[in-house]
Design a protein around this motif. Structure first.
Motif, PDB file in Angstrom:
ATOM      1  N   PHE A   8       0.766  -1.285  -0.077  1.00  0.00           N
ATOM      2  CA  PHE A   8      -0.052   0.021   0.206  1.00  0.00           C
ATOM      3  C   PHE A   8       0.888   1.169  -0.082  1.00  0.00           C
ATOM      4  CE2 PHE A   8       0.972   0.362   4.328  1.00  0.00           C
ATOM      5  CZ  PHE A   8       0.671   1.556   4.815  1.00  0.00           C
ATOM      6  N   GLN A   9       1.788   1.038   0.632  1.00  0.00           N
ATOM      7  CA  GLN A   9       2.873   2.354   0.674  1.00  0.00           C
ATOM      8  C   GLN A   9       3.278   2.768  -0.953  1.00  0.00           C
ATOM      9  OE1 GLN A   9       5.187   0.926   4.060  1.00  0.00           O
ATOM     10  NE2 GLN A   9       5.266   2.931   4.626  1.00  0.00           N
ATOM     11  N   VAL A  10       3.545   1.769  -1.548  1.00  0.00           N
ATOM     12  CA  VAL A  10       4.150   2.080  -2.882  1.00  0.00           C
ATOM     13  C   VAL A  10       3.079   2.599  -3.613  1.00  0.00           C
ATOM     14  CG1 VAL A  10       5.117   0.877  -5.203  1.00  0.00           C
ATOM     15  CG2 VAL A  10       5.671  -0.258  -2.727  1.00  0.00           C
ATOM     16  N   THR A  11       1.757   2.033  -3.671  1.00  0.00           N
ATOM     17  CA  THR A  11       0.644   2.719  -4.246  1.00  0.00           C
ATOM     18  C   THR A  11       0.459   4.315  -3.754  1.00  0.00           C
ATOM     19  OG1 THR A  11      -0.325   0.372  -4.524  1.00  0.00           O
ATOM     20  CG2 THR A  11      -1.992   2.637  -4.813  1.00  0.00           C
ATOM     21  N   CYS A  12       0.601   4.419  -2.443  1.00  0.00           N
ATOM     22  CA  CYS A  12       0.263   5.646  -2.040  1.00  0.00           C
ATOM     23  C   CYS A  12       1.206   6.778  -2.280  1.00  0.00           C
ATOM     24  CB  CYS A  12       0.396   5.611  -0.393  1.00  0.00           C
ATOM     25  SG  CYS A  12      -1.347   5.055   0.275  1.00  0.00           S
ATOM     26  N   ALA A  13       2.497   6.167  -2.821  1.00  0.00           N
ATOM     27  CA  ALA A  13       3.823   6.929  -3.169  1.00  0.00           C
ATOM     28  C   ALA A  13       3.171   7.663  -4.515  1.00  0.00           C
ATOM     29  CB  ALA A  13       5.006   6.363  -3.158  1.00  0.00           C
ATOM     30  N   SER A  14       2.419   7.133  -5.346  1.00  0.00           N
ATOM     31  CA  SER A  14       2.115   7.413  -6.647  1.00  0.00           C
ATOM     32  C   SER A  14       1.232   8.827  -6.496  1.00  0.00           C
ATOM     33  CB  SER A  14       1.630   6.624  -7.681  1.00  0.00           C
ATOM     34  OG  SER A  14       0.402   6.200  -6.987  1.00  0.00           O
ATOM     35  N   ALA A  15       0.724   8.832  -5.321  1.00  0.00           N
ATOM     36  CA  ALA A  15      -0.319  10.065  -5.234  1.00  0.00           C
ATOM     37  C   ALA A  15       0.171  11.468  -5.398  1.00  0.00           C
ATOM     38  CB  ALA A  15      -1.194   9.805  -4.023  1.00  0.00           C
ATOM     39  N   THR A  16      -0.438  12.376  -5.911  1.00  0.00           N
ATOM     40  CA  THR A  16      -0.150  13.874  -6.128  1.00  0.00           C
ATOM     41  C   THR A  16      -1.010  14.511  -5.347  1.00  0.00           C
ATOM     42  OG1 THR A  16      -1.116  14.436  -7.928  1.00  0.00           O
ATOM     43  CG2 THR A  16       0.934  13.477  -8.354  1.00  0.00           C
ATOM     44  N   ARG A  17      -0.920  15.610  -5.303  1.00  0.00           N
ATOM     45  CA  ARG A  17      -1.572  16.800  -4.389  1.00  0.00           C
ATOM     46  C   ARG A  17      -2.947  16.984  -4.973  1.00  0.00           C
ATOM     47  NH1 ARG A  17      -3.373  21.339  -5.078  1.00  0.00           N
ATOM     48  NH2 ARG A  17      -3.354  21.889  -2.919  1.00  0.00           N
ATOM     49  N   GLN A  18      -3.256  16.435  -6.371  1.00  0.00           N
ATOM     50  CA  GLN A  18      -4.347  16.557  -7.032  1.00  0.00           C
ATOM     51  C   GLN A  18      -5.391  15.256  -7.057  1.00  0.00           C
ATOM     52  OE1 GLN A  18      -2.785  17.429 -11.007  1.00  0.00           O
ATOM     53  NE2 GLN A  18      -3.481  19.675 -10.542  1.00  0.00           N
ATOM     54  N   ASP A  19      -4.681  14.323  -6.134  1.00  0.00           N
ATOM     55  CA  ASP A  19      -5.536  12.893  -5.949  1.00  0.00           C
ATOM     56  C   ASP A  19      -6.364  12.881  -4.707  1.00  0.00           C
ATOM     57  OD1 ASP A  19      -4.362  12.150  -8.547  1.00  0.00           O
ATOM     58  OD2 ASP A  19      -2.656  11.474  -7.429  1.00  0.00           O
TER      59      ASP A  19
ATOM     60  N   THR B 239       1.773   7.238   6.653  1.00  0.00           N
ATOM     61  CA  THR B 239       1.627   7.113   5.460  1.00  0.00           C
ATOM     62  C   THR B 239       0.380   8.473   5.001  1.00  0.00           C
ATOM     63  OG1 THR B 239       2.116   5.100   5.056  1.00  0.00           O
ATOM     64  CG2 THR B 239       0.969   6.077   3.289  1.00  0.00           C
ATOM     65  N   ALA B 240      -0.622   8.207   5.674  1.00  0.00           N
ATOM     66  CA  ALA B 240      -1.483   9.320   5.504  1.00  0.00           C
ATOM     67  C   ALA B 240      -1.020  10.646   5.974  1.00  0.00           C
ATOM     68  CB  ALA B 240      -2.753   8.881   6.522  1.00  0.00           C
ATOM     69  N   LEU B 241      -0.361  10.794   6.842  1.00  0.00           N
ATOM     70  CA  LEU B 241       0.355  12.117   7.436  1.00  0.00           C
ATOM     71  C   LEU B 241       1.109  12.716   6.083  1.00  0.00           C
ATOM     72  CD1 LEU B 241       0.859  14.412   9.512  1.00  0.00           C
ATOM     73  CD2 LEU B 241       2.667  12.955  10.318  1.00  0.00           C
ATOM     74  N   GLN B 242       1.924  11.918   5.518  1.00  0.00           N
ATOM     75  CA  GLN B 242       2.832  12.400   4.473  1.00  0.00           C
ATOM     76  C   GLN B 242       1.917  12.974   3.220  1.00  0.00           C
ATOM     77  OE1 GLN B 242       5.464   9.250   3.327  1.00  0.00           O
ATOM     78  NE2 GLN B 242       6.381   9.154   5.328  1.00  0.00           N
ATOM     79  N   LEU B 243       0.862  11.869   3.129  1.00  0.00           N
ATOM     80  CA  LEU B 243      -0.095  12.394   1.987  1.00  0.00           C
ATOM     81  C   LEU B 243      -0.925  13.922   2.261  1.00  0.00           C
ATOM     82  CD1 LEU B 243      -1.743   9.060   1.142  1.00  0.00           C
ATOM     83  CD2 LEU B 243      -0.135  10.224  -0.286  1.00  0.00           C
ATOM     84  N   VAL B 244      -1.452  14.075   3.350  1.00  0.00           N
ATOM     85  CA  VAL B 244      -2.120  15.232   3.549  1.00  0.00           C
ATOM     86  C   VAL B 244      -0.944  16.386   3.848  1.00  0.00           C
ATOM     87  CG1 VAL B 244      -4.063  13.986   4.879  1.00  0.00           C
ATOM     88  CG2 VAL B 244      -2.249  15.064   6.181  1.00  0.00           C
ATOM     89  N   ARG B 245       0.078  16.451   3.923  1.00  0.00           N
ATOM     90  CA  ARG B 245       0.939  17.316   4.125  1.00  0.00           C
ATOM     91  C   ARG B 245       1.275  17.764   2.777  1.00  0.00           C
ATOM     92  NH1 ARG B 245       5.348  15.430   8.584  1.00  0.00           N
ATOM     93  NH2 ARG B 245       4.454  16.445  10.463  1.00  0.00           N
ATOM     94  N   GLN B 246       1.126  17.105   1.936  1.00  0.00           N
ATOM     95  CA  GLN B 246       1.468  17.357   0.312  1.00  0.00           C
ATOM     96  C   GLN B 246       0.274  17.958  -0.400  1.00  0.00           C
ATOM     97  OE1 GLN B 246       3.079  14.045  -1.537  1.00  0.00           O
ATOM     98  NE2 GLN B 246       1.100  13.277  -2.307  1.00  0.00           N
TER      99      GLN B 246
END
Length: 646
Positions: free
Chosen positions: A409-420, A471-478
């Protein structure tokens, strides 16, 4: 996921009313566009500051100032190589354009024709000259404005309701009272969430029983996702988000979101594409098989399921042995031997759909499952359901842009951008009522015990829950928007609330955290939490829109705590609904600790198998034969690979 819709997103040069767009899969390529399309070549855009690939869109121009880009200097919306050129290939593009993939439309008055340029909204399709009969534009705040788009009929499915907290064990006893107080103070409890489903909720029940199917078919879940997507579109300034599912499983989230996107979004698409990942080799193998050979895969499965059903008890043990001894190897070897991987995926579907208590992946990559006692008698009904639901699955996969792989799941999440938008339907730990103290450093791990739902010891325990939170924290920060689905354990509620952001006060966080009953037991509560992500003001405000639509669909007024108010007299429908859950709970408690009840009673429409005589010689690559009855000699023994998918 741009399924049969048009999009109009105007840039700075929008004039007049919205313009129509084209449907997915029906793009036209006018001869007048050919010259412009051929003229598109890779070139360096000065505004890209060293980026040597073709500068196609406003997103790839930068970080240089706008004046560095010749197209931006000309006042256009899209950075285009060769902007300002003259001649047949450099004429001014003062006209209407639409995307041949998503239908996005714009009026452009810049220096060069936009024909053949990448679409700003979906980033997949290309612009074409002209107008279409319908489409949508955006207003000054980048909110979509549809025009002439057909909206499919949609009616949420209501089932019997339970209106009193007294029937739920998590509100009972010494721990139940403080737990109820926590939910009422810090979350929004949706009393009818599991009682109002989407229309045709089992149309994608191609794998059942399967953990996580039910709650993702709830009307509220799909409504929430749709309204978040609409808000994200505005926060993206007119760019469609991708939907990313790092725990994609049987796909109930994205399949229903794709199927009903136009109903939830006034005829417009919600996402540009879908990205999925999972550590279950077999479900990924099903998706991959359909992408490789399409309808031939469903025909292949239809034939084998009939053959295996002729000796269901014997074949059940044999196919379990096949997967436990060679299933993982077959799936890992899918590139060199795609037919072997597809056959293993077919075996997996057949075993799961005839099991009694849901399945778990074994440590060796195989399967832990038991044959359902009534499966033999219900074989025909099961096959009918499979025929319908696999066809529905294929129909969606053929219409969307879907990137799916076996990956962490971390690999999948790493592909996310701020627009996703990332939808995390996480592996659940055991349910807990333990409330962490103030200042608990890792509240998600407080009172958390692994449930081993997916067959990996400790795989959904406290350590894994902390990894999900980080992982969610990294996503919301970006700036990525994240929707979390998990048990409503107090520690998990607090951990997710902390991810919403310090710029929102307590009162601002509560409308973003929704809790509700389990769809199968009275002992567990779930949560859906929106993490807007940095800079997404419209997403922060979307709960108001969610509530309005929910009330119009007959939902409870959770803002007024309707669920916790006095309940009217029970009706016969209420009794019947609750009795089913009571029976399920008694079964669950009487079984071993790992038992998970899944209501897989087949109430699908009756579809008859076509009559015919099976001929294994017809089974070429993905081929199938229509079957209904077969003589004993048609039953397979040990050499399945010799006959199928060659």
């Amino acid at each position: 996921m741009l399924q049969g819709h048009s999009v109009v997103v105007a840039g700075d040069h929008q004039r007049g009313a919205a313009h129509p767009g084209s449907a997915w899969g029906s793009a036209r390529s006018p001869a007048s566009d050919d010259a412009a399309i051929r003229s598109i070549t890779e070139a360096r855009c000065p505004g890209a500051s060293g980026v040597t690939s073709a500068c196609w869109s406003w997103m790839t121009c930068g970080p240089g100032p706008e004046s560095d880009c010749p197209h931006q200097a000309a006042g256009g919306d899209v950075c285009i190589p060769g902007a300002g050129a003259t001649g047949a290939e450099g004429e001014r593009g003062d006209m209407n354009y639409y995307c041949d993939r998503c239908g996005y439309e714009m009026y452009y008055s810049g220096a060069m024709s936009q024909a053949g340029m990448p679409c700003r909204a979906c980033r997949i399709g290309r612009y074409r000259h002209g107008q279409q009969p319908a489409g949508f534009s955006t207003d000054a705040e980048h909110r979509p404005v549809p025009r002439g788009l057909p909206v499919p009929a949609f009616a949420p499915l209501h089932q019997g309701t339970v209106r009193t907290p007294d029937y739920f064990n998590y509100f009972a006893g010494e721990m139940g009272r403080p737990y109820q107080e926590l939910l009422r103070r810090h979350t929004t409890y949706v009393g009818k969430l599991t009682n109002i489903l989407i229309q045709d909720p089992k149309q994608f029940a191609w794998l059942t029983p399967y953990t996580g199917n039910k709650h993702n078919r709830a009307f509220f879940t799909q409504l929430l996702l749709a309204r978040v997507a609409r808000a994200k579109f505005a926060d993206n300034q007119g760019v469609l988000p991708r939907l990313i599912e790092p725990f994609v499983g049987s796909g109930q989230v994205f399949l229903n979101a794709c199927r009903w996107s136009t109903a939830f979004n006034h005829g417009m698409p919600l996402f540009t594409s879908v990205v999925g990942g999972d550590l279950n080799h077999y479900v990924i193998g099903v998706y991959r098989g359909m992408q490789q050979i399409g309808a031939k895969f469903t025909g292949l499965y239809r034939t084998w399921s009939f053959v295996w059903d002729q000796d269901m008890p014997g074949n059940y043990q044999r196919l379990l042995h096949d997967l436990n001894t060679g299933g993982r190897a077959a799936m890992l070897n899918h590139t060199a031997d795609p037919k072997g991987a597809r056959l293993a995926a077919c075996k997996y579907i057949w075993l799961v759909n005839r099991c009694t208590r849901g399945t778990k992946l074994a440590p060796n990559g195989g399967l832990v499952a038991n044959l359902k006692p009534d499966a033999v008698a219900r074989a025909l009904d099961i096959r009918r359901r499979e025929t319908r639901t696999l066809a529905a699955l294929l129909d969606v996969l053929e219409q969307i842009d879907f990137d799916v792989e076996h990956r962490d799941f971390q690999v999948t999440c790493a592909s996310a951008t701020r627009q996703d938008i990332v939808f995390m339907d996480c592996p659940f730990p055991q349910f807990s009522l333990e409330i962490p103290g103030v200042g608990e450093p890792c509240p998600e791990g407080f009172g958390t015990t692994a449930a081993n739902t997916y067959g990996t010891p400790g795989g959904d325990g406290p350590g894994f829950q902390t990894t999900i939170v980080n992982t969610a924290l990294q996503l919301v920060r970006q700036g990525t928007t994240v929707i979390m689905c998990n048990f409503a354990n107090p520690g998990l509620i607090i951990a997710y609330a902390n991810l919403i952001g310090n710029d929102l006060a307590h009162a601002g966080r509560r409308p973003l955290i929704y809790t509700y009953r389990s769809p199968s037991t009275r002992n567990e509560a779930y949560q859906l939490t929106i993490l807007p992500g940095a800079g997404n003001r419209q997403v922060e405000l979307c709960p108001n829109d969610v509530r309005d639509v929910w009330l119009s669909a007959g939902g409870d007024d959770y803002k007024a705590n309707e669920f916790f108010q006095a309940s009217p007299h029970w009706t016969p429908a209420d009794n019947q609904h609750q009795q089913r859950f009571d029976q399920a709970e008694r079964r669950r408690q009487a079984a071993e600790p790992t038992y998970v009840f899944v209501d897989d009673v087949d109430d699908e429409e009756d579809y008859s198998d076509a009559a015919g005589v099976i001929d294994l010689s017809e089974l070429q690559d993905g081929g199938s034969v229509e079957v209904d009855e077969a003589e004993d000699e048609t039953m397979l023994q040990d050499r399945d690979e010799d006959y199928v998918d060659k």
